[in-house]
Each structure stands twice: as structure tokens, then as C-alpha cells.
Design a protein around this motif. Structure first.
Motif, mmCIF file in Angstrom:
data_model
loop_
_atom_site.group_PDB
_atom_site.id
_atom_site.type_symbol
_atom_site.label_atom_id
_atom_site.label_comp_id
_atom_site.label_asym_id
_atom_site.label_seq_id
_atom_site.Cartn_x
_atom_site.Cartn_y
_atom_site.Cartn_z
ATOM 1 N N LYS A 123 41.517 40.780 50.921
ATOM 2 C CA LYS A 123 41.962 40.305 49.607
ATOM 3 C C LYS A 123 42.713 41.403 48.856
ATOM 4 C CE LYS A 123 38.657 36.582 48.571
ATOM 5 N NZ LYS A 123 37.604 36.118 47.644
ATOM 6 N N GLN A 124 42.267 42.641 48.996
ATOM 7 C CA GLN A 124 42.965 43.745 48.347
ATOM 8 C C GLN A 124 44.376 43.892 48.894
ATOM 9 O OE1 GLN A 124 41.883 45.628 45.673
ATOM 10 N NE2 GLN A 124 44.035 46.261 45.725
ATOM 11 N N LEU A 125 44.518 43.686 50.196
ATOM 12 C CA LEU A 125 45.857 43.725 50.818
ATOM 13 C C LEU A 125 46.745 42.657 50.193
ATOM 14 C CD1 LEU A 125 46.587 43.995 54.632
ATOM 15 C CD2 LEU A 125 47.748 42.290 53.235
ATOM 16 N N LEU A 126 46.228 41.435 50.082
ATOM 17 C CA LEU A 126 47.024 40.340 49.514
ATOM 18 C C LEU A 126 47.314 40.575 48.037
ATOM 19 C CD1 LEU A 126 45.263 37.262 51.181
ATOM 20 C CD2 LEU A 126 47.319 38.478 51.942
ATOM 21 N N ARG A 127 46.345 41.173 47.351
ATOM 22 C CA ARG A 127 46.537 41.495 45.932
ATOM 23 C C ARG A 127 47.685 42.495 45.779
ATOM 24 N NH1 ARG A 127 41.598 42.763 45.126
ATOM 25 N NH2 ARG A 127 40.955 40.609 44.662
ATOM 26 N N ASN A 128 47.703 43.492 46.647
ATOM 27 C CA ASN A 128 48.772 44.498 46.604
ATOM 28 C C ASN A 128 50.133 43.892 46.903
ATOM 29 O OD1 ASN A 128 46.691 46.279 46.163
ATOM 30 N ND2 ASN A 128 47.367 47.764 47.680
ATOM 31 N N LYS A 129 50.136 42.814 47.693
ATOM 32 C CA LYS A 129 51.402 42.155 48.021
ATOM 33 C C LYS A 129 51.887 41.258 46.887
ATOM 34 C CE LYS A 129 53.318 42.226 51.465
ATOM 35 N NZ LYS A 129 54.431 43.085 51.958
ATOM 36 N N GLY A 130 50.997 40.947 45.925
ATOM 37 C CA GLY A 130 51.414 40.177 44.756
ATOM 38 C C GLY A 130 51.208 38.678 44.858
ATOM 39 N N LEU A 131 50.330 38.218 45.764
ATOM 40 C CA LEU A 131 50.078 36.782 45.873
ATOM 41 C C LEU A 131 49.233 36.298 44.684
ATOM 42 C CD1 LEU A 131 49.355 36.150 49.667
ATOM 43 C CD2 LEU A 131 51.527 36.159 48.439
ATOM 44 N N THR A 132 49.295 34.996 44.448
ATOM 45 C CA THR A 132 48.510 34.388 43.366
ATOM 46 C C THR A 132 47.497 33.405 43.959
ATOM 47 O OG1 THR A 132 50.153 32.634 43.078
ATOM 48 C CG2 THR A 132 50.435 34.622 41.753
ATOM 49 N N GLU A 133 46.718 32.784 43.079
ATOM 50 C CA GLU A 133 45.729 31.775 43.480
ATOM 51 C C GLU A 133 44.697 32.349 44.446
ATOM 52 O OE1 GLU A 133 48.555 27.818 43.104
ATOM 53 O OE2 GLU A 133 48.329 28.778 45.067
ATOM 54 N N GLU A 134 43.947 33.325 43.931
ATOM 55 C CA GLU A 134 43.003 34.051 44.768
ATOM 56 C C GLU A 134 41.936 33.141 45.373
ATOM 57 O OE1 GLU A 134 40.054 37.952 44.426
ATOM 58 O OE2 GLU A 134 41.737 37.703 43.029
ATOM 59 N N GLU A 135 41.678 32.013 44.767
ATOM 60 C CA GLU A 135 40.635 31.112 45.281
ATOM 61 C C GLU A 135 40.987 30.568 46.668
ATOM 62 O OE1 GLU A 135 43.418 28.718 42.607
ATOM 63 O OE2 GLU A 135 42.400 30.667 42.555
ATOM 64 N N ASP A 136 42.267 30.653 47.053
ATOM 65 C CA ASP A 136 42.698 30.145 48.368
ATOM 66 C C ASP A 136 42.868 31.251 49.409
ATOM 67 O OD1 ASP A 136 42.985 27.346 47.691
ATOM 68 O OD2 ASP A 136 44.689 27.961 46.457
ATOM 69 N N TRP A 137 42.648 32.485 49.004
ATOM 70 C CA TRP A 137 42.938 33.597 49.909
ATOM 71 C C TRP A 137 42.029 33.633 51.124
ATOM 72 C CZ3 TRP A 137 43.944 38.380 46.228
ATOM 73 C CH2 TRP A 137 45.114 38.141 45.490
ATOM 74 N N GLU A 138 40.776 33.265 50.934
ATOM 75 C CA GLU A 138 39.835 33.361 52.047
ATOM 76 C C GLU A 138 40.251 32.457 53.199
ATOM 77 O OE1 GLU A 138 34.998 33.255 52.774
ATOM 78 O OE2 GLU A 138 35.827 33.704 50.782
ATOM 79 N N ARG A 139 40.756 31.279 52.870
ATOM 80 C CA ARG A 139 41.263 30.382 53.926
ATOM 81 C C ARG A 139 42.411 31.021 54.683
ATOM 82 N NH1 ARG A 139 43.140 24.870 51.716
ATOM 83 N NH2 ARG A 139 43.758 24.690 53.922
ATOM 84 N N LEU A 140 43.305 31.660 53.957
ATOM 85 C CA LEU A 140 44.448 32.319 54.590
ATOM 86 C C LEU A 140 43.974 33.464 55.485
ATOM 87 C CD1 LEU A 140 47.624 32.382 54.586
ATOM 88 C CD2 LEU A 140 47.429 34.215 52.898
ATOM 89 N N ILE A 141 43.039 34.250 54.995
ATOM 90 C CA ILE A 141 42.518 35.395 55.755
ATOM 91 C C ILE A 141 41.861 34.912 57.045
ATOM 92 C CG2 ILE A 141 40.788 37.243 55.750
ATOM 93 C CD1 ILE A 141 41.327 37.364 52.634
ATOM 94 N N ASN A 142 41.060 33.855 56.960
ATOM 95 C CA ASN A 142 40.396 33.325 58.151
ATOM 96 C C ASN A 142 41.392 32.739 59.142
ATOM 97 O OD1 ASN A 142 37.772 34.008 57.357
ATOM 98 N ND2 ASN A 142 37.521 32.126 56.178
ATOM 99 N N LEU A 143 42.463 32.161 58.616
ATOM 100 C CA LEU A 143 43.487 31.567 59.475
ATOM 101 C C LEU A 143 44.117 32.615 60.382
ATOM 102 C CD1 LEU A 143 44.775 28.735 59.843
ATOM 103 C CD2 LEU A 143 46.554 29.457 58.249
#
Length: 443
Positions: free
Chosen positions: A298-318
């Protein structure tokens, strides 16, 4: 420093070793490499990109590496030259030996080739760093290997490990040497390079015995990065290319002989002789590198500037926490979906894009049977038992022992996931591999 200034610096350095200047072709390779072009994109009149990549570039990098005393390639050229400029070598040209002596006077590590890495950004990995430091410093392992599929961050982890080791006052290495095996150097050339750097004797024969003598006399840390390049394609994991079998003897000797040094390997796949020697109480250890945990990812995605953190876990698992794959897909989401992860996930697809280039390098190495088994798992889509795989391949006259061998090879390559259900192993592919196989392979 622009491309012309970089080229001028290399030409000056080259002149300290060779009387013959760089050819126009060699200069153009350096110029376009500095500009970040891949070989396939280089436009050099009279030469195909394939010829440049296969016949000219490898020898050019070897010559420049010899001049500088550090391993130089297309990927790290910019960082190497920036480091040299900071050391003011552009105004006071020094031989490699003089350069190492100067570093030695500054601190105890005389060849910090790890500084030539371009990207040391790391997320999480605290546990892995602690394990590696313990193995190297406390347990004094003779050989340590880091394995994992492409993009997991093996090289980045190693670079950060060395930063920790250097900052640790208890660390005492006479020399740290980082060697990339990207261009598949022969064992003789590797031994010559190492012995030239660590031996006080001039013109010492580049042999395993002479290397071991030096590893006994002082404590050295030697890194072989991207070891997979000396392994054969179209064969099972860990099989050496023709002419590279002598590396096996090097690894066995370093693993079993008495000395005070450590050889650290990073590779997509590990030699079978090392796998046999690995053990909890052995001086040979293996760290299989998995994807990032949820919070570091999540920190990696945060650094990249993505939004809607509630969906990040699905992306990470994918993407199973693969750091490089997450960086690539995050960039795509920013460019095409305005940083909204939900919008991308709503498409119900897996983005391959540039990630395919990572997988290309790994899957091109596979044997026919490995490809068949991957295609089988990609077609079934669900986790399957070993018995079901046997039924599938029975009609192809493939024996159970062959299936076991192929499964083991794919697991060594980190291409198959296995989970326990009701006390029995179930085999499947992670979504990214499944999508890749379905797209690029047919029966």
C-alpha cells in the motif's frame, strides 16, 4: 551530464587503458545507451540491432568494466558515470587499482560496486534484511542465495542489504565486489576479475583454488547478480548452459571448503547442487523472495499517487504483491483511469503490458513439458491435485515421475502456487501468470 559529456568521459577513461580509441560504432552504443534506448530501438547506420546486442555491446561493456574496475552495462551506465564524476575521475584519471586504494583509505570496503545501482527504493523487507544480515554476519554462511520470479526485487533487496552492512560498524569485509552476470561471463573471466581485485599478487592464475586461498586469507563478500543468465533455455530449472558447467564446481567448493568469506547469489532459479546443500544448520542458505505484504505494498501505491485506498488490497492480491508489477500497473492506472483503482478493477481484467517483458525473460527459459503443464493449469483455472494432473497427462504418455520433475522445476522458478487443502497439496497459477499463459501460449 548529457550524452556527449558522458561519451567524452568514457573516451578519456578508455584512453588510460587502450591506445586504440573507441570506434564510431562503440561511441554510438554508449551515446544511445546513455539516452536510455533499448538495443531493439537503437538506430545505427549499417548495423542491425540484433548484431549490436549480440556481437558488439557485450565486448564493449567488458572493456569499459576492465578500465573502471567495476561491472558496467547498459542498465547502470548512467549511475556509474555520475559516481565517477562525483569522484572527480574526469579530471584526475586513475587506474582501477589506484581507485580502489583511494576508497580503501576512506573506509574498510574497497570496491563498493553496489553503489552503481539505479533504484534502491524499497518497501517493507525488514524481516528479509534481518535474516540476510544474520546469515552473513552472525552465522557466517559461505553461500547465500536469494531466489524469486522477475520483479520481486532481488537486486534491490541486495543493494539495501549492502547499505545496512556498510553502516554497521561491526561489519569487517576487506572487499565487497558486485558482479552482474547479465551478459553471461565465463567462469574464467569472472575468476580473473575477482582475483585481480582482491589478490596482492600480480598475474595470478584465475583458478578456483587461488580464489579460495584469497577467501581464506581475508573476509570478502562477493555478489553474483542475475545468475539465471548462465542457465540453459528450453530445459528444466537450474541446468547450466553448454560451456558454463564449471560454475557448478565453484559453488560446490565455496559451499563446502573452509574459508571466512561469503558468496551471495540472486537468481530467478537456483542451481540444483545448491538446493541440495541448503539447510537450517548448513552454511548454505536460501531465501525465496515472495511478494510484498499488504501494508508495504500500500505504501508503494501511495507513493505512486493512486486513490481509493479501500480497493488497493484487491489490486495487491491480483498481482501477488510483486513490486515491479505493482509499479507498472499503478502507472497505467494513473495514465488511463486518473488514478482510480476501482475504475480499473471494474474492467475485470489483468493488465499485462510492460509486465509481459518481465515474464518473457522467465518463460522463454521453459522446457516443452513445463509449458504444457502451465497451459494445463491455466486452462483448468482452479487449484488441482497431483492425481488430477496425472489423469490429464496420461493420454499424452507422460509418466508420473516426469510430472513430479516438471512440477519441482516450475516451483523452483516461482511460477506455480501450492496450497494445502484437507491435508493435500493443490497446485495453481497466480492470476498474472494464468493471464499471460492464456494470451501467449496455445496447445
Amino acid at each position: 551530464m548529457n550524452s556527449e559529456e558522458a561519451l567524452s568521459l568514457v573516451c578519456k577513461l578508455f584512453a588510460t587503458k587502450y591506445e586504440i580509441p573507441l570506434t564510431p560504432l562503440e561511441q554510438e552504443i554508449i551515446r544511445q545507451s546513455w539516452e536510455g534506448k533499448e538495443y531493439k530501438d537503437m538506430k545505427i547506420a549499417g548495423y542491425s540491432s540484433a548484431y549490436v546486442k549480440t556481437n558488439i555491446a557485450p565486448e564493449l561493456w567488458k572493456k569499459i568494466s576492465k578500465v573502471l574496475g567495476v561491472t558496467v552495462g547498459k542498465k547502470n551506465l548512467r549511475v556509474v558515470l555520475h559516481n565517477l564524476q562525483r569522484e572527480k575521475l574526469s579530471t584526475k584519471l586513475e587506474t582501477p587499482r589506484e581507485f580502489f586504494h583511494k576508497l580503501e583509505a576512506v573506509n574498510s570496503i574497497s570496491a563498493q560496486n553496489w553503489q552503481n545501482m539505479s533504484d534502491l527504493e524499497i518497501f517493507g523487507r525488514g524481516e528479509e534484511l534481518a535474516i540476510l544480515q544474520k546469515w552473513i554476519l552472525q552465522d557466517q554462511c559461505r553461500l547465500v542465495a536469494i531466489s524469486g520470479m522477475g520483479g520481486m526485487g532481488k537486486t534491490t533487496l541486495t543493494g539495501n542489504l549492502l547499505k545496512h552492512l556498510v553502516s554497521n560498524q561491526a561489519t569487517r569485509f576487506a572487499n565487497i565486489i558486485w558482479l552482474s552476470l547479465e551478459n553471461a561471463p565465463t567462469l574464467e573471466s569472472i575468476l580473473r576479475e575477482i582475483i585481480d581485485l582482491i589478490s596482492s599478487q600480480q598475474h595470478l592464475v584465475p583458478s578456483i583454488e587461488n580464489l579460495l586461498d584469497n577467501l581464506r586469507s581475508e573476509r570478502y563478500l562477493i555478489i553474483f547478480d542475475a545468475l539465471e543468465n548462465i542457465f540453459s533455455k528450453d530445459s528444466l530449472a537450474g541446468k547450466y548452459r553448454q560451456g558454463y558447467e564449471s560454475y557448478s564446481n565453484l559453488f560446490k567448493q565455496i559451499s563446502t571448503s573452509q574459508h571466512q568469506s561469503c558468496l551471495l547469489l540472486t537468481s530467478v532459479e537456483i542451481p540444483r547442487e545448491i538446493s541440495i546443500l541448503v539447510g537450517k544448520n548448513s552454511l548454505v542458505r536460501l531465501l525465496p523472495l515472495q511478494g510484498l505484504a499488504i501494508q508495504p505494498a500500500k505504501q508503494l501505491l501511495r507513493n505512486k499517487g493512486l486513490t481509493e485506498e479501500e480497493d488497493w488490497e484487491r489490486l495487491i492480491n491480483l498481482y501477488r504483491g510483486n513490486p515491479l508489477a505493482l509499479k507498472i500497473v499503478a502507472t497505467m492506472i494513473l495514465e488511463l483511469f486518473n488514478g482510480k483503482v476501482s475504475a480499473f478493477l471494474a474492467e475485470n481484467t489483468i493488465f499485462i503490458g510492460q509486465i509481459a517483458e518481465i515474464l518473457d525473460k522467465q518463460l522463454v527459459r521453459l522446457s516443452d513439458l513445463e509449458i504444457q503443464l502451465l497451459y494445463c493449469l491455466a486452462s483448468i483455472k482452479e487449484p488441482v491435485k497431483f492425481a488430477h494432473l496425472c489423469v490429464y497427462f496420461e493420454q499424452k504418455n507422460i509418466s508420473k515421475s516426469q510430472i513430479i520433475t516438471v512440477l519441482e522445476s516450475l516451483i523452483m522458478r516461482s511460477l506455480i502456487e501450492k496450497n494445502i487443502e484437507h491435508g493435500e497439496f493443490m497446485f495453481t497459477l497466480q492470476p498474472l501468470i494464468q493471464k499471460y499463459v492464456q494470451k501467449y501460449y496455445t496447445k
